[in-house]
Design a protein around this motif. Structure first.
Motif, PDB file in Angstrom:
ATOM      1  N   GLU A 172      -4.951   1.888  -2.431  1.00 57.40           N
ATOM      2  CA  GLU A 172      -5.157   0.879  -1.399  1.00 57.40           C
ATOM      3  C   GLU A 172      -4.633  -0.499  -1.802  1.00 57.40           C
ATOM      4  O   GLU A 172      -4.594  -1.407  -0.973  1.00 57.40           O
ATOM      5  CB  GLU A 172      -6.655   0.771  -1.081  1.00 57.40           C
ATOM      6  CG  GLU A 172      -7.272   2.028  -0.512  1.00 57.40           C
ATOM      7  CD  GLU A 172      -6.744   2.352   0.878  1.00 57.40           C
ATOM      8  OE1 GLU A 172      -6.290   1.413   1.574  1.00 57.40           O
ATOM      9  OE2 GLU A 172      -6.770   3.529   1.256  1.00 57.40           O
ATOM     10  N   ASP A 174      -1.994  -3.499  -2.919  1.00 57.75           N
ATOM     11  CA  ASP A 174      -0.629  -3.810  -2.491  1.00 57.75           C
ATOM     12  C   ASP A 174       0.341  -3.617  -3.651  1.00 57.75           C
ATOM     13  O   ASP A 174      -0.067  -3.454  -4.812  1.00 57.75           O
ATOM     14  CB  ASP A 174      -0.534  -5.228  -1.918  1.00 57.75           C
ATOM     15  CG  ASP A 174      -0.945  -6.308  -2.907  1.00 57.75           C
ATOM     16  OD1 ASP A 174      -0.612  -6.191  -4.106  1.00 57.75           O
ATOM     17  OD2 ASP A 174      -1.596  -7.275  -2.484  1.00 57.75           O
ATOM     18  N   ASP A 175       1.622  -3.625  -3.347  1.00 53.98           N
ATOM     19  CA  ASP A 175       2.650  -3.337  -4.342  1.00 53.98           C
ATOM     20  C   ASP A 175       2.628  -4.326  -5.503  1.00 53.98           C
ATOM     21  O   ASP A 175       2.873  -3.947  -6.655  1.00 53.98           O
ATOM     22  CB  ASP A 175       4.033  -3.346  -3.684  1.00 53.98           C
ATOM     23  CG  ASP A 175       4.225  -2.190  -2.723  1.00 53.98           C
ATOM     24  OD1 ASP A 175       3.446  -1.211  -2.824  1.00 53.98           O
ATOM     25  OD2 ASP A 175       5.131  -2.255  -1.878  1.00 53.98           O
ATOM     26  N   GLU A 237      -9.919  -4.036   3.915  1.00 57.50           N
ATOM     27  CA  GLU A 237      -9.493  -3.752   2.555  1.00 57.50           C
ATOM     28  C   GLU A 237     -10.512  -2.857   1.863  1.00 57.50           C
ATOM     29  O   GLU A 237     -11.713  -2.909   2.147  1.00 57.50           O
ATOM     30  CB  GLU A 237      -9.331  -5.053   1.760  1.00 57.50           C
ATOM     31  CG  GLU A 237      -8.210  -5.939   2.260  1.00 57.50           C
ATOM     32  CD  GLU A 237      -8.060  -7.190   1.413  1.00 57.50           C
ATOM     33  OE1 GLU A 237      -8.873  -7.376   0.491  1.00 57.50           O
ATOM     34  OE2 GLU A 237      -7.133  -7.963   1.671  1.00 57.50           O
TER      35      GLU A 237
END
Length: 294
Positions: A172, A174-175, A237
């Motif tokens: 979950e 982010d990159d 999130e």
């Protein structure tokens, strides 16, 4: 007049919980002795039942310094000394502080009835964990009644890349966060099945996103498997992970599909219970009550 204006402005001035330079974590804003004491406390929490000389040697501090720290912490109930064996352990004061942390949020309270039903439905131990500084911090557990079971007491830390909840939460992120995590150091190997290559872990995270759950196949502990899914907060999130874990003798390859459905349902119900929004992943097969724990 000037004084009255000054007093008036003072009345409307809001109290601050932190100074303007709170972002500055340099040495000028830290208390070295307190930082050293907290380091000793953290070390002791991970390796309990140690004599003074061992703690001093492992932390590269003088025995006199460590003794003063331990006696100070003992006065607050944070550590205690076994007078017979002359070893030090975490004290009840540390547990009390940890318990207050858990009460800061309704997450644990809301999760208990859902975890209990998950355990009863699957027959396996249910776990709740969150990401904490690059690891999984286990907050709660409802143990199965079976003789052989997984055991992750509250406060236990586990590596993100080698646990069911850890991989569910990693998927979950982010990159940028994932890139930072992978660049922080090598992925430690715990068994022959631990994922230690970055490209392999990235493929695994993509698979988790597509199927909606993660699977720990003896990657942390040989003979134990785990199925986990993410719990979402109000902003969509992932704020936690919920899982079931147990021995490979009971969690077979053929049981993963049914277990994953139960875990996804539980994660979805906990998301709803804390007012969260499900951002992605497979929709739950069955809607169950959130209820209260009796």
């Amino acid at each position: 007049m000037a004084d009255s204006q000054k007093n008036g402005s003072a009345k409307v001035r809001r109290a601050r919980g932190r100074p303007r330079d709170w972002h500055d974590k340099t040495a000028q804003n830290t208390i070295k002795s307190l930082d050293r004491a907290m380091a000793v406390l953290e070390y002791l929490s991970q390796s309990q039942g140690l004599p003074l000389t061992r703690i001093a040697a492992d932390m590269k501090l003088s025995p006199a310094t460590v003794y003063r720290i331990l006696v100070t912490l003992e006065g607050r109930g944070l550590v205690e000394c076994d007078s017979d064996d002359q070893v030090w352990n975490i004290g009840p004061g540390a547990f009390a502080i940890g318990a207050r942390f858990l009460r800061r949020t309704s997450l644990v309270d809301r999760a208990r009835p859902i975890m209990r039903r998950l355990m009863e439905t699957t027959g396996e131990t249910a776990n709740l964990g969150v990401e904490k500084e690059g690891s999984v911090l286990f907050l709660s557990q409802v143990e199965t009644h079976a003789a052989i079971r997984a055991f992750f007491p509250p406060g236990t830390l586990s590596p993100l890349h080698a646990s069911g909840i850890g991989k569910a939460l990693l998927a979950e992120m982010d990159d940028i966060w994932i890139k930072s995590f992978l660049s922080s150091g090598p992925l430690e190997k715990y068994s022959d099945k631990t994922i230690t290559q970055a490209d392999e872990l990235l493929r695994e995270l993509q698979n988790i996103r597509e199927r909606g759950y993660s699977f720990d196949n003896e990657e942390r502990n040989v003979g134990m498997r785990c199925v986990a899914a993410s719990v979402y907060g109000t902003n969509g999130e992932a704020v936690a992970g919920i899982s079931v874990s147990g021995p490979t003798s009971r969690i077979s390859a053929s049981s993963i599909e049914s277990l994953s459905s139960a875990v996804i349902d539980a994660a979805h119900n906990l998301t709803l219970a804390i007012g969260g929004i499900r951002s992605q992943g497979r929709e739950p097969a069955v809607e169950t009550r959130t209820g209260t724990d009796n």
